[in-house]
Motif scaffolding. Structure first.
Motif, mmCIF file in Angstrom:
data_model
loop_
_atom_site.group_PDB
_atom_site.id
_atom_site.type_symbol
_atom_site.label_atom_id
_atom_site.label_comp_id
_atom_site.label_asym_id
_atom_site.label_seq_id
_atom_site.Cartn_x
_atom_site.Cartn_y
_atom_site.Cartn_z
ATOM 1 N N ALA A 265 22.119 -17.603 28.729
ATOM 2 C CA ALA A 265 21.051 -16.698 29.151
ATOM 3 C C ALA A 265 20.275 -17.238 30.342
ATOM 4 N N SER A 266 20.336 -18.551 30.572
ATOM 5 C CA SER A 266 19.616 -19.156 31.690
ATOM 6 C C SER A 266 20.198 -20.532 31.997
ATOM 7 N N ASP A 267 19.794 -21.086 33.118
ATOM 8 C CA ASP A 267 20.217 -22.445 33.464
ATOM 9 C C ASP A 267 19.676 -23.451 32.455
ATOM 10 N N ARG A 268 18.458 -23.204 31.976
ATOM 11 C CA ARG A 268 17.865 -24.123 30.998
ATOM 12 C C ARG A 268 18.676 -24.134 29.705
ATOM 13 N N GLU A 269 19.103 -22.958 29.236
ATOM 14 C CA GLU A 269 19.925 -22.915 28.029
ATOM 15 C C GLU A 269 21.223 -23.678 28.236
ATOM 16 N N ARG A 270 21.841 -23.508 29.397
ATOM 17 C CA ARG A 270 23.089 -24.216 29.696
ATOM 18 C C ARG A 270 22.871 -25.723 29.657
ATOM 19 N N ARG A 271 21.755 -26.190 30.252
ATOM 20 C CA ARG A 271 21.470 -27.628 30.249
ATOM 21 C C ARG A 271 21.227 -28.150 28.835
ATOM 22 N N LEU A 272 20.529 -27.350 28.021
ATOM 23 C CA LEU A 272 20.262 -27.773 26.645
ATOM 24 C C LEU A 272 21.551 -27.900 25.831
ATOM 25 N N GLU B 234 15.437 -20.634 23.785
ATOM 26 C CA GLU B 234 15.533 -20.214 25.178
ATOM 27 C C GLU B 234 16.338 -18.923 25.293
ATOM 28 N N ARG B 235 17.372 -18.841 24.507
ATOM 29 C CA ARG B 235 18.215 -17.637 24.495
ATOM 30 C C ARG B 235 17.400 -16.414 24.052
ATOM 31 N N VAL B 236 16.605 -16.604 22.999
ATOM 32 C CA VAL B 236 15.743 -15.527 22.507
ATOM 33 C C VAL B 236 14.710 -15.143 23.568
ATOM 34 N N PRO C 175 16.893 -18.288 14.420
ATOM 35 C CA PRO C 175 17.283 -19.467 15.211
ATOM 36 C C PRO C 175 17.099 -20.794 14.476
ATOM 37 N N ALA C 176 16.002 -20.933 13.729
ATOM 38 C CA ALA C 176 15.755 -22.209 13.033
ATOM 39 C C ALA C 176 16.813 -22.461 11.964
#
Length: 200
Positions: free
Chosen positions: A18-25, A126-128, A137-138
Motif C-alpha cells: 500500500a505504500s513504500d513504508r509498508e514495503r520497508r516494514l 500501515e496497510r489499513v 490486524p493485531a
C-alpha cells in the motif's frame, strides 16, 4: 492527490504494497526472520561463549532495551506525556515480572519474536491507514508471528545440536502477544492524550 508510495486508483498493475513504508516494514520483518533462522545452528554455542565470558546477562539486557525502544517508538511516535508515561511504566513492569520468571535463554524469545510481531503489526497498520482492508490486524500479527515461531522450531528439529520444543512455540507466541499488547496500549494512550483538551 496521490499518497506517498501509492498508485492512483483504477490504474493497471496495482502494487502489492500500500505504500513504500509498508514495503520497508515487510522487508525489515524478512531480514529479522532470516537472521533468526540463519543463526539457529550457532545460538547455543554463542550463548555458552557469552556465559563463559560473563556477558550473557549484559547482552540480554542490551537487546531488551532495543526491543523496548522499538515498541516505544512505534507505539508513541511523539514525546510521551501524562497517560503515555504511565502506560509505558506499566508495560515495563509487566515485562520485568515476566522476565524474572523465565530462564535466561527463554528470555531471548521476548527479543526475537517481540520485534517480529511489532514489525508485522506496523506493516498491517500501515496497510489499513492507506485504505487497504485488513481484518483484525493485531490478531493477524500474533498468528503470523506464532506461525513463524513454529517454523523456527521445525527447523530446529532437523539440526543435530537443537531440539523441537513445543514450549518454545508458546514462548514465541507469548512474546508476540506482549509486544503487540504493549504497542497497542501505548498507541491508545497517545490517541487518548490527543483527544483530551488541554492534555498538551
Amino acid at each position: 492527490m496521490i499518497g506517498r508510495g501509492l498508485r492512483p486508483r483504477g490504474t493497471a498493475g496495482v502494487s502489492i504494497f500500500a505504500s513504500d513504508r509498508e514495503r520497508r516494514l515487510w522487508l525489515w520483518t524478512l531480514v529479522v526472520v532470516v537472521a533468526i533462522y540463519a543463526t539457529l545452528g550457532v545460538t547455543g554455542v554463542l550463548a555458552e561463549e557469552l556465559r563463559d565470558r560473563g556477558l550473557l546477562a549484559g547482552g540480554f539486557a542490551t537487546a531488551m532495551v532495543l526491543v523496548g525502544a522499538t515498541v516505544l517508538t512505534q507505539g508513541l511516535r511523539t514525546r510521551p506525556r501524562g497517560i503515555e508515561i504511565a502506560v509505558a511504566l506499566g508495560v515495563t513492569v509487566v515485562y520485568l515480572m515476566v522476565i524474572v520468571r523465565m530462564a535466561l535463554e527463554e528470555r531471548t524469545h521476548l527479543i526475537e519474536y517481540g520485534v517480529v510481531a511489532v514489525l508485522i503489526l506496523e506493516a498491517l497498520a500501515e496497510r489499513v491507514d492507506r485504505g487497504r482492508r485488513v481484518p483484525l490486524p493485531a490478531v493477524l500479527a500474533i498468528v503470523a508471528t506464532a506461525l513463524l515461531g513454529a517454523v523456527d522450531e521445525g527447523i530446529q528439529a532437523v539440526i543435530p545440536t537443537r531440539v523441537f520444543d513445543v514450549q518454545d512455540i508458546v514462548f514465541n507466541t507469548l512474546a508476540a502477544i506482549m509486544a503487540i499488547a504493549a504497542s497497542l496500549a501505548l498507541g491508545w494512550a497517545r490517541r487518548l492524550r490527543h483527544r483530551t483538551p488541554g492534555a498538551d
